[in-house]
Design an enzyme around this catalytic site. Structure first.
Site, PDB file in Angstrom:
ATOM      1  N   PRO A 101     -55.876  25.583  51.572  1.00 24.72           N
ATOM      2  CA  PRO A 101     -57.199  25.185  51.080  1.00 24.72           C
ATOM      3  C   PRO A 101     -58.313  25.836  51.904  1.00 24.72           C
ATOM      4  O   PRO A 101     -58.168  25.997  53.121  1.00 24.72           O
ATOM      5  CB  PRO A 101     -57.212  23.666  51.255  1.00 24.72           C
ATOM      6  CG  PRO A 101     -55.839  23.261  51.611  1.00 24.72           C
ATOM      7  CD  PRO A 101     -55.065  24.457  52.029  1.00 24.72           C
ATOM      8  N   GLY A 105     -60.136  23.407  57.535  1.00 23.72           N
ATOM      9  CA  GLY A 105     -59.567  23.283  58.883  1.00 23.72           C
ATOM     10  C   GLY A 105     -58.116  23.704  58.963  1.00 23.72           C
ATOM     11  O   GLY A 105     -57.435  23.403  59.941  1.00 23.72           O
ATOM     12  N   LEU A 106     -57.622  24.409  57.952  1.00 20.24           N
ATOM     13  CA  LEU A 106     -56.220  24.822  57.991  1.00 20.24           C
ATOM     14  C   LEU A 106     -56.057  26.328  58.220  1.00 20.24           C
ATOM     15  O   LEU A 106     -54.993  26.889  57.989  1.00 20.24           O
ATOM     16  CB  LEU A 106     -55.493  24.400  56.706  1.00 20.24           C
ATOM     17  CG  LEU A 106     -55.276  22.892  56.555  1.00 20.24           C
ATOM     18  CD1 LEU A 106     -54.567  22.577  55.246  1.00 20.24           C
ATOM     19  CD2 LEU A 106     -54.454  22.331  57.716  1.00 20.24           C
ATOM     20  N   GLY A 107     -57.122  26.956  58.652  1.00 18.84           N
ATOM     21  CA  GLY A 107     -56.997  28.356  59.082  1.00 18.84           C
ATOM     22  C   GLY A 107     -56.878  29.364  57.957  1.00 18.84           C
ATOM     23  O   GLY A 107     -56.282  30.437  58.148  1.00 18.84           O
ATOM     24  N   ALA A 110     -58.298  32.985  58.790  1.00 19.60           N
ATOM     25  CA  ALA A 110     -57.488  33.750  59.747  1.00 19.60           C
ATOM     26  C   ALA A 110     -56.181  34.197  59.100  1.00 19.60           C
ATOM     27  O   ALA A 110     -55.723  35.326  59.311  1.00 19.60           O
ATOM     28  CB  ALA A 110     -57.197  32.887  60.971  1.00 19.60           C
ATOM     29  N   ASP A 152     -57.409  30.180  66.001  1.00 20.50           N
ATOM     30  CA  ASP A 152     -56.869  30.291  64.646  1.00 20.50           C
ATOM     31  C   ASP A 152     -56.077  31.585  64.475  1.00 20.50           C
ATOM     32  O   ASP A 152     -54.926  31.576  64.023  1.00 20.50           O
ATOM     33  CB  ASP A 152     -57.992  30.275  63.598  1.00 20.50           C
ATOM     34  CG  ASP A 152     -58.486  28.865  63.317  1.00 20.50           C
ATOM     35  OD1 ASP A 152     -58.240  27.987  64.155  1.00 20.50           O
ATOM     36  OD2 ASP A 152     -59.108  28.653  62.260  1.00 20.50           O
TER      37      ASP A 152
HETATM   38  O1  PMV Z   1     -61.891  24.454  61.253  1.00 20.68           O
HETATM   39  P1  PMV Z   1     -60.812  25.295  61.812  1.00 20.68           P
HETATM   40  O2  PMV Z   1     -59.465  24.752  61.623  1.00 20.68           O
HETATM   41  O3  PMV Z   1     -60.910  26.718  61.493  1.00 20.68           O
HETATM   42  O4  PMV Z   1     -60.833  25.145  63.399  1.00 20.68           O
HETATM   43  C1  PMV Z   1     -61.878  25.432  64.173  1.00 20.68           C
HETATM   44  C2  PMV Z   1     -61.589  24.989  65.558  1.00 20.68           C
HETATM   45  C3  PMV Z   1     -62.832  24.903  66.396  1.00 20.68           C
HETATM   46  O5  PMV Z   1     -62.403  24.551  67.723  1.00 20.68           O
HETATM   47  C4  PMV Z   1     -63.762  23.818  65.887  1.00 20.68           C
HETATM   48  C5  PMV Z   1     -63.596  26.225  66.441  1.00 20.68           C
HETATM   49  C6  PMV Z   1     -62.862  27.323  67.186  1.00 20.68           C
HETATM   50  O6  PMV Z   1     -63.258  28.475  67.004  1.00 20.68           O
HETATM   51  O7  PMV Z   1     -61.941  27.056  67.962  1.00 20.68           O
END
Ligand code: PMV
Length: 316
Positions: A101, A105-107, A110, A152
């Site tokens: 998705p 927050g699941l990358g 990346a 990520d």
């Molecule tokens: O939202 P995500 O899963 O891409 O994670 C970001 C993690 C953070 O610590 C909030 C930002 C980072 O660059 O590490």
């Protein structure tokens, strides 16, 4: 010529998001149930340099040349070419699909970058080693996140649990006890860049408070590493709960995240917290293989728009 393919998993941050941007350690694991995939088909009848990029999920079907310099997909390909001192490549078509998705927050960003860099460098006969793949994907991460920590691209490239400190060599984590994560999506898209920028502003206006929170999270992550390596999964659950409390104090949780976290705990999770940028996106719950399905069902009933059960175990 046959097609070339590369896939990369999604990821979840177990501990330490946000504080990791300020030099504290974090722990992340690959989530193999969701994947980004790049399939490259050579187009031997087309002019050299004719590179078509297709990403149906974002409605993209365009020539590389027509895309701006800051387009993340174009940037992946251009970074590979630059690294190999090439102006262009034999004609081809690259199709990118992903079950990860977006903005949750699941990358996903990346994972797409890593798959694309891998497939393109393999096509040019120079498959890049993981360190280089991760470094190039990090350049692209900067477009999405502004000031990414690099966690990520690292976890997605190595597809192994990692202990990550910004600017230091990545360490792989070994846990003798496999564990199960249940991921619940609030369904609220929340761009990480915004959450990271808000934390930066808040830190600038109250550095003492925020640095105390970052340090507390750092200490907790070091303890979580120890617990994971000793197979003390229940302790990890308790530390996840603590990490969520500190993230709330940082102002990056939300009612929806808190509700799903509480629901998972009531359903028997060993611990639960938001994961990633926060505000929306996903939460994660630590489960046993017995409790996972029940927790997943309860999260779905409580309104999670999507749930994923992922077993994290050592790769042989
Ligand atoms: O939202 P995500 O899963 O891409 O994670 C970001 C993690 C953070 O610590 C909030 C930002 C980072 O660059 O590490």
């Amino acid at each position: 010529m046959p097609a070339f393919t590369a896939s990369s998993p999604g990821k979840a941050i177990l501990f330490g998001e946000h504080a990791v941007v300020y030099g504290q350690p974090a722990i992340a694991v690959p989530i193999r149930q969701v994947q980004a995939r790049a399939i490259l088909t050579p187009s031997p009848r087309s002019q050299p340099g004719a590179i078509r990029i297709q990403a149906p999920a974002i409605g993209l079907d365009a020539d590389l040349q027509s895309l701006p310099a800051d387009h993340p997909l174009a940037m992946c390909i251009r970074l590979v070419l630059t690294h190999l001192n090439l102006r262009d490549a034999p004609a081809c078509k690259v199709r990118i699909t992903s079950t990860i998705p977006l903005a949750a927050g699941l990358g996903s960003g990346a994972a797409v970058s890593v798959a694309l860099i891998r497939v393109f460098s393999a096509y040019l006969g120079k498959p890049f080693p993981p360190k280089l793949v991760s470094e190039l994907a990090y350049q692209v991460e900067k477009l999405y996140h502004g000031t990414p920590s690099g966690i990520d691209n690292s976890v997605v490239t190595y597809a192994r649990p990692v202990y990550f400190v910004r600017g230091q060599p990545i360490e792989m984590l070994q846990s003798p006890a496999p564990f199960t994560l249940v991921i619940g999506d609030t369904g609220i898209a929340s761009p990480t860049a915004e959450a990271v920028a808000d934390v930066r502003l808040a830190w600038q206006s109250d550095p003492e408070h925020y640095e105390t929170l970052f340090n507390e999270i750092g200490a907790l992550v070091r303890e979580a590493r120890f617990a994971l390596e000793k197979g003390q999964i229940e302790r990890c659950g308790a530390l996840m709960d603590l990490n969520h409390t500190l993230l709330r104090k940082m102002g990056i949780s939300s009612q929806e995240l808190d509700r799903l976290v509480e629901c998972a705990r009531q359903a028997g999770a060993l611990g639960a917290k938001l994961s990633g940028g926060g505000r929306g996106g996903n939460m994660i719950a630590l489960a046993t293989s017995e409790s996972a399905d029940h927790i997943r069902a309860r999260l779905a009933a409580a309104g999670a728009s999507r749930t994923i059960v992922s077993r994290v175990e050592e790769q042989k």
